[in-house]
Motif scaffolding. Sequence first.
Motif: not given
Length: 102
Positions: A83-87
């Motif tokens: 999810v952090r990569q999605m930010w």
Amino acid sequence: MDSLKLGDAAAAAVSKTDNRVTLDSMIAKVEATEYLWPDVMPHMTICVIRLKNGFSLVGKSAPADPENFDLDLGQKFAFEDAVRQMWPLEGYALRERMAGEA
């Protein structure tokens, strides 16, 4: 997800416009999640998330000491990593939409 929720809440508290990426909006875009544990490193958790638009992201987690492996925490941390990569991707998409409005 607690650390992600804390960061999202802190960002919301200082937000001056509705133009921001939210954790809820990103989670809503996740269509499927799969976890893997490689034979060569069974204490590593790999999380593959597929978004509704077909894009995929891969998160991972592993304790430094294999004896500290915990299945639930491995899944939690690997999902959060994905999810952090999605930010930043969502931030870029938001800026593109905002540029189109100008």
